[in-house]
Design a protein around this motif. Structure first.
Motif, mmCIF file in Angstrom:
data_model
loop_
_atom_site.group_PDB
_atom_site.id
_atom_site.type_symbol
_atom_site.label_atom_id
_atom_site.label_comp_id
_atom_site.label_asym_id
_atom_site.label_seq_id
_atom_site.Cartn_x
_atom_site.Cartn_y
_atom_site.Cartn_z
ATOM 1 N N ALA A 153 0.811 -1.219 0.000
ATOM 2 C CA ALA A 153 0.000 0.000 0.000
ATOM 3 C C ALA A 153 0.842 1.266 0.000
ATOM 4 N N LEU A 154 1.935 1.261 0.714
ATOM 5 C CA LEU A 154 2.714 2.486 0.878
ATOM 6 C C LEU A 154 3.911 2.559 -0.056
ATOM 7 N N TYR A 155 3.847 1.853 -1.167
ATOM 8 C CA TYR A 155 4.959 1.862 -2.113
ATOM 9 C C TYR A 155 5.000 3.142 -2.935
ATOM 10 N N ARG A 156 3.889 3.889 -2.942
ATOM 11 C CA ARG A 156 3.852 5.167 -3.651
ATOM 12 C C ARG A 156 2.929 6.107 -2.878
ATOM 13 N N PRO A 157 3.086 7.403 -3.067
ATOM 14 C CA PRO A 157 2.210 8.343 -2.353
ATOM 15 C C PRO A 157 0.821 8.393 -2.997
ATOM 16 N N PHE A 158 -0.186 8.505 -2.161
ATOM 17 C CA PHE A 158 -1.559 8.651 -2.620
ATOM 18 C C PHE A 158 -2.045 10.026 -2.222
ATOM 19 N N ALA A 159 -2.839 10.655 -3.080
ATOM 20 C CA ALA A 159 -3.334 12.006 -2.802
ATOM 21 C C ALA A 159 -4.425 11.990 -1.740
ATOM 22 N N ILE A 160 -5.350 11.056 -1.846
ATOM 23 C CA ILE A 160 -6.453 10.977 -0.897
ATOM 24 C C ILE A 160 -6.679 9.522 -0.490
ATOM 25 N N GLY A 161 -7.439 9.334 0.565
ATOM 26 C CA GLY A 161 -7.707 7.993 1.079
ATOM 27 C C GLY A 161 -8.506 7.120 0.135
ATOM 28 N N LYS A 162 -9.313 7.749 -0.720
ATOM 29 C CA LYS A 162 -10.100 6.966 -1.672
ATOM 30 C C LYS A 162 -9.199 6.226 -2.656
ATOM 31 N N GLU A 163 -8.043 6.793 -2.953
ATOM 32 C CA GLU A 163 -7.103 6.115 -3.852
ATOM 33 C C GLU A 163 -6.539 4.862 -3.196
ATOM 34 N N VAL A 164 -6.274 4.937 -1.908
ATOM 35 C CA VAL A 164 -5.782 3.761 -1.186
ATOM 36 C C VAL A 164 -6.855 2.683 -1.174
ATOM 37 N N ALA A 165 -8.103 3.086 -0.913
ATOM 38 C CA ALA A 165 -9.206 2.130 -0.896
ATOM 39 C C ALA A 165 -9.416 1.506 -2.272
ATOM 40 N N ALA A 166 -9.307 2.293 -3.327
ATOM 41 C CA ALA A 166 -9.464 1.760 -4.680
ATOM 42 C C ALA A 166 -8.329 0.798 -5.027
ATOM 43 N N ASN A 167 -7.133 1.104 -4.573
ATOM 44 C CA ASN A 167 -5.990 0.223 -4.819
ATOM 45 C C ASN A 167 -6.186 -1.127 -4.137
ATOM 46 N N ALA A 168 -6.813 -1.111 -2.967
ATOM 47 C CA ALA A 168 -7.053 -2.347 -2.227
ATOM 48 C C ALA A 168 -8.332 -3.043 -2.663
ATOM 49 N N GLY A 169 -9.167 -2.369 -3.442
ATOM 50 C CA GLY A 169 -10.430 -2.961 -3.846
ATOM 51 C C GLY A 169 -11.500 -2.823 -2.789
ATOM 52 N N LEU A 170 -11.417 -1.791 -1.982
ATOM 53 C CA LEU A 170 -12.390 -1.578 -0.908
ATOM 54 C C LEU A 170 -13.463 -0.563 -1.287
ATOM 55 N N THR A 171 -13.594 -0.250 -2.555
ATOM 56 C CA THR A 171 -14.635 0.670 -2.995
ATOM 57 C C THR A 171 -15.865 -0.137 -3.404
ATOM 58 N N LEU A 218 -3.696 -7.002 0.073
ATOM 59 C CA LEU A 218 -3.836 -5.705 0.723
ATOM 60 C C LEU A 218 -5.239 -5.533 1.295
ATOM 61 N N ARG A 219 -6.257 -5.972 0.555
ATOM 62 C CA ARG A 219 -7.634 -5.852 1.043
ATOM 63 C C ARG A 219 -7.823 -6.646 2.325
ATOM 64 N N LYS A 220 -7.326 -7.871 2.369
ATOM 65 C CA LYS A 220 -7.427 -8.683 3.578
ATOM 66 C C LYS A 220 -6.688 -8.042 4.739
ATOM 67 N N SER A 221 -5.521 -7.477 4.469
ATOM 68 C CA SER A 221 -4.726 -6.847 5.521
ATOM 69 C C SER A 221 -5.399 -5.589 6.048
ATOM 70 N N MET A 222 -6.026 -4.829 5.163
ATOM 71 C CA MET A 222 -6.692 -3.609 5.611
ATOM 72 C C MET A 222 -7.968 -3.921 6.395
ATOM 73 N N VAL A 223 -8.655 -5.002 6.065
ATOM 74 C CA VAL A 223 -9.805 -5.420 6.867
ATOM 75 C C VAL A 223 -9.331 -5.848 8.243
ATOM 76 N N GLU A 224 -8.224 -6.572 8.305
ATOM 77 C CA GLU A 224 -7.644 -6.951 9.596
ATOM 78 C C GLU A 224 -7.242 -5.714 10.394
ATOM 79 N N LEU A 225 -6.687 -4.726 9.719
ATOM 80 C CA LEU A 225 -6.311 -3.477 10.380
ATOM 81 C C LEU A 225 -7.540 -2.745 10.912
#
Length: 113
Positions: A50-68, A91-98
């Motif tokens: 997830a943190l391999y590149r900078p994201f402008a907003i949180g929605k981009e992180v969620a889209a990258n993980a498939g949480l949209t 990443l999606r599984k890890s973010m749900v765990e988080l």
């Protein structure tokens, strides 16, 4: 098989605790692993996936993980359905765990502080 798993986990833990010169992600994973409830495996996944590149907003992180949510439109009905399956599964599984960890350790607790 258990011996091989133990060897791989030991290598992972060593990579997080003892950062090498050619691994730029290890110090960030070590910082995350110091937080309460986050171990070396979750920290490594978050940093490398997830943190391999900078994201402008949180929605981009969620889209990258498939949480949209996936939209559904039929005639005049427009609604969002369940989360999409597009994105990084690990990443999606890890973010749900988080997210579960955030519920377990609320922001007012001493461990979260």
């Amino acid at each position: 098989m258990l011996k091989q798993i133990a060897v791989v986990e030991a290598e992972r833990d060593t990579a997080v605790t003892a950062a090498s010169l050619d691994d730029a992600d290890a110090p960030r994973a070590a910082l995350l692993a110091r937080l309460g409830g986050i171990g070396p495996e979750l920290a490594t996944v978050l940093v490398r996936e997830a943190l391999y590149r900078p994201f402008a907003i949180g929605k981009e992180v969620a889209a990258n993980a498939g949480l949209t949510s996936s939209p559904f439109a039929s005639g005049d009905r427009h609604q969002d359905q369940v989360i999409s399956t597009a994105g990084n599964l690990l990443l999606r599984k890890s973010m749900v765990e988080l997210a579960w960890l955030c519920l377990r350790y609320p922001s007012g607790s001493a461990l979260a502080c």
